[in-house]
Design an enzyme around this catalytic site. Structure first.
Site, PDB file in Angstrom:
ATOM      1  CG  HIS A  34      21.348 -26.263  -4.309  1.00 17.98           C
ATOM      2  ND1 HIS A  34      22.462 -27.020  -4.007  1.00 17.98           N
ATOM      3  CD2 HIS A  34      21.820 -25.026  -4.628  1.00 17.98           C
ATOM      4  CE1 HIS A  34      23.545 -26.294  -4.168  1.00 17.98           C
ATOM      5  NE2 HIS A  34      23.193 -25.075  -4.530  1.00 17.98           N
ATOM      6  N   GLY A  36      22.970 -29.745  -3.062  1.00 18.13           N
ATOM      7  CA  GLY A  36      24.406 -29.559  -2.803  1.00 18.13           C
ATOM      8  C   GLY A  36      24.622 -29.136  -1.354  1.00 18.13           C
ATOM      9  CG  HIS A  37      23.254 -25.282  -0.082  1.00 19.21           C
ATOM     10  ND1 HIS A  37      22.398 -24.855  -1.066  1.00 19.21           N
ATOM     11  CD2 HIS A  37      24.268 -24.376  -0.038  1.00 19.21           C
ATOM     12  CE1 HIS A  37      22.860 -23.729  -1.587  1.00 19.21           C
ATOM     13  NE2 HIS A  37      23.993 -23.422  -0.997  1.00 19.21           N
ATOM     14  N   GLY A 147      31.740 -27.368  -0.221  1.00 16.38           N
ATOM     15  CA  GLY A 147      31.604 -28.169  -1.433  1.00 16.38           C
ATOM     16  C   GLY A 147      32.755 -27.927  -2.401  1.00 16.38           C
ATOM     17  CE  LYS A 149      28.825 -24.433  -8.753  1.00 16.76           C
ATOM     18  NZ  LYS A 149      28.182 -23.364  -8.034  1.00 16.76           N
ATOM     19  CG  ASP A 150      31.691 -22.599  -4.576  1.00 14.01           C
ATOM     20  OD1 ASP A 150      31.514 -21.700  -5.397  1.00 14.01           O
ATOM     21  OD2 ASP A 150      30.746 -23.260  -4.082  1.00 14.01           O
ATOM     22  CB  VAL A 176      25.493 -32.276  -5.289  1.00 13.99           C
ATOM     23  CG1 VAL A 176      24.164 -32.948  -5.628  1.00 13.99           C
ATOM     24  CG2 VAL A 176      26.080 -32.872  -4.010  1.00 13.99           C
TER      25      VAL A 176
HETATM   26  P1  AMP Z   1      26.669 -20.961  -1.249  1.00 11.99           P
HETATM   27  O1  AMP Z   1      25.339 -20.936  -0.594  1.00 11.99           O
HETATM   28  O2  AMP Z   1      26.619 -20.928  -2.737  1.00 11.99           O
HETATM   29  O3  AMP Z   1      27.643 -19.969  -0.662  1.00 11.99           O
HETATM   30  O4  AMP Z   1      27.290 -22.386  -0.922  1.00 11.99           O
HETATM   31  C1  AMP Z   1      27.432 -22.837   0.401  1.00 11.99           C
HETATM   32  C2  AMP Z   1      28.235 -24.104   0.422  1.00 11.99           C
HETATM   33  O5  AMP Z   1      27.574 -25.086  -0.378  1.00 11.99           O
HETATM   34  C3  AMP Z   1      29.635 -23.934  -0.181  1.00 11.99           C
HETATM   35  O6  AMP Z   1      30.553 -24.718   0.565  1.00 11.99           O
HETATM   36  C4  AMP Z   1      29.461 -24.477  -1.568  1.00 11.99           C
HETATM   37  O7  AMP Z   1      30.662 -24.978  -2.133  1.00 11.99           O
HETATM   38  C5  AMP Z   1      28.483 -25.603  -1.325  1.00 11.99           C
HETATM   39  N1  AMP Z   1      27.804 -25.956  -2.575  1.00 11.99           N
HETATM   40  C6  AMP Z   1      27.116 -25.133  -3.406  1.00 11.99           C
HETATM   41  N2  AMP Z   1      26.698 -25.815  -4.482  1.00 11.99           N
HETATM   42  C7  AMP Z   1      27.137 -27.087  -4.350  1.00 11.99           C
HETATM   43  C8  AMP Z   1      27.050 -28.268  -5.137  1.00 11.99           C
HETATM   44  N3  AMP Z   1      26.423 -28.289  -6.296  1.00 11.99           N
HETATM   45  N4  AMP Z   1      27.636 -29.383  -4.668  1.00 11.99           N
HETATM   46  C9  AMP Z   1      28.298 -29.381  -3.490  1.00 11.99           C
HETATM   47  N5  AMP Z   1      28.412 -28.312  -2.700  1.00 11.99           N
HETATM   48  C10 AMP Z   1      27.854 -27.177  -3.121  1.00 11.99           C
END
Ligand code: AMP
Length: 286
Positions: A34, A36-37, A147, A149-150, A176
């Site tokens: 999405h 964010g990624h 992000g 986010k985490d 995001v």
């Molecule tokens: P994930 O696929 O959920 O493991 O996330 C991969 C990367 O994307 C991690 O560094 C997350 O923190 C980042 N991420 C996920 N959602 C968001 C968001 N809404 N805003 C910013 N970064 C994000």
């Protein structure tokens, strides 16, 4: 854009770039991408000469009763999105490439891994640190983008890299949100329309915390109570935790002072969502 699934395919590419002294930027993900990624990918494109994205739903960071099996996956969609951003290489390994039979080695960041999300997801950060260190060893990036986010993940990975002298710079980037304030997450696809609306309570509770802080409230306990009251009023929400901690070591705070993290996790129906707000010298970010 190339997709590598085997270690030797990936290594060959990386070696060639290293030989030419290219700056490698890396974005680890679990896919189902999405905005964010994509914000991380865009920052990598800006700051690095080569951008590598990994897509790997890491079984070791899911608990036995968690959503590993049903976690959304769509390689074709992800591939199209990454191609459009000009990503150079996608690493998309099968599970047995990352964890062949007889796999035995794990990375733990003591104490930090047991706080916040670590309390309700035992073993989660052990899985995260293990996969991220493996990915760092494979991709050998100069910088890796994560992000806020985490937030706990960022703090833990920064500690891991510092403690183990991993030659990678962790670059944390802003959270995001969707147009209505919900933090973007691949897990948002689990939400029914009614749950999607109820999920706004996470952001609303952070808005409330921000308002109280801007009004001069310094007592963490009071802010926490008000947030919990707001969340409890949402019938579809079940609180996992709200915590107000020091940003760099995740230790609970009694007063709002210095760099602060306000983090929460809430179940909306069966879906567990997280969100946070950070107070730094730059002000309040959420
Ligand atoms: P994930 O696929 O959920 O493991 O996330 C991969 C990367 O994307 C991690 O560094 C997350 O923190 C980042 N991420 C996920 N959602 C968001 C968001 N809404 N805003 C910013 N970064 C994000």
């Amino acid at each position: 854009m190339e997709i590598a699934s085997a270690v030797n395919e990936l290594r060959e590419k990386i070696l060639a770039w290293k030989k030419h002294g290219r700056k490698i930027g890396f974005v680890p993900t679990m896919g189902y991408l999405h905005e964010g990624h994509l914000s991380l990918v865009r920052e990598s494109k800006k700051r690095s000469e080569v951008t590598v994205v990994s897509i790997f739903v890491n079984p070791k960071q899911f608990g036995p009763s968690e959503d590993y099996r049903v976690y959304p996956r769509d390689l074709e969609r992800d591939r199209a999105l990454l191609e459009k951003e000009g990503v150079d290489l996608v690493f998309y390994p099968p599970v047995d490439v990352m964890y062949p039979e007889g796999y035995k080695t794990y990375v733990e960041v003591e104490d930090l891994q047991d706080r916040l999300c670590g309390k309700s997801r035992p073993g989660h950060f052990r899985g995260v640190c293990t996969v991220v260190l493996k990915l760092f060893n494979l991709v050998q990036p100069d910088e890796a983008y994560f992000g806020w986010k985490d937030a706990q993940q960022v703090i833990i990975l920064q500690k891991m890299v510092e403690d183990l002298n991993v030659p990678v710079k962790i670059v944390p980037l802003p959270l995001v949100r969707d147009h209505d304030g919900l933090a973007l997450s691949s897990r948002n696809t689990y939400l029914s329309p009614e749950e999607r609306r109820a999920a706004l309570v996470l952001k609303k509770s952070l808005d409330l915390a921000e308002k109280l802080i801007l009004e001069g409230e310094k007592e963490a306990g009071r802010i926490r109570e008000e947030m919990i009251e707001l969340i409890s009023a949402e019938p579809l929400a079940r609180l996992d935790y709200v915590e107000i901690v020091k940003l760099n070591n995740l230790e609970p705070l009694e007063r709002i002072e210095g760099e602060v993290l306000i983090a929460l996790a809430v179940f909306i129906g069966r879906t567990r969502l997280i969100d946070n707000l950070r107070i730094t010298s730059g002000g309040i970010e959420k």
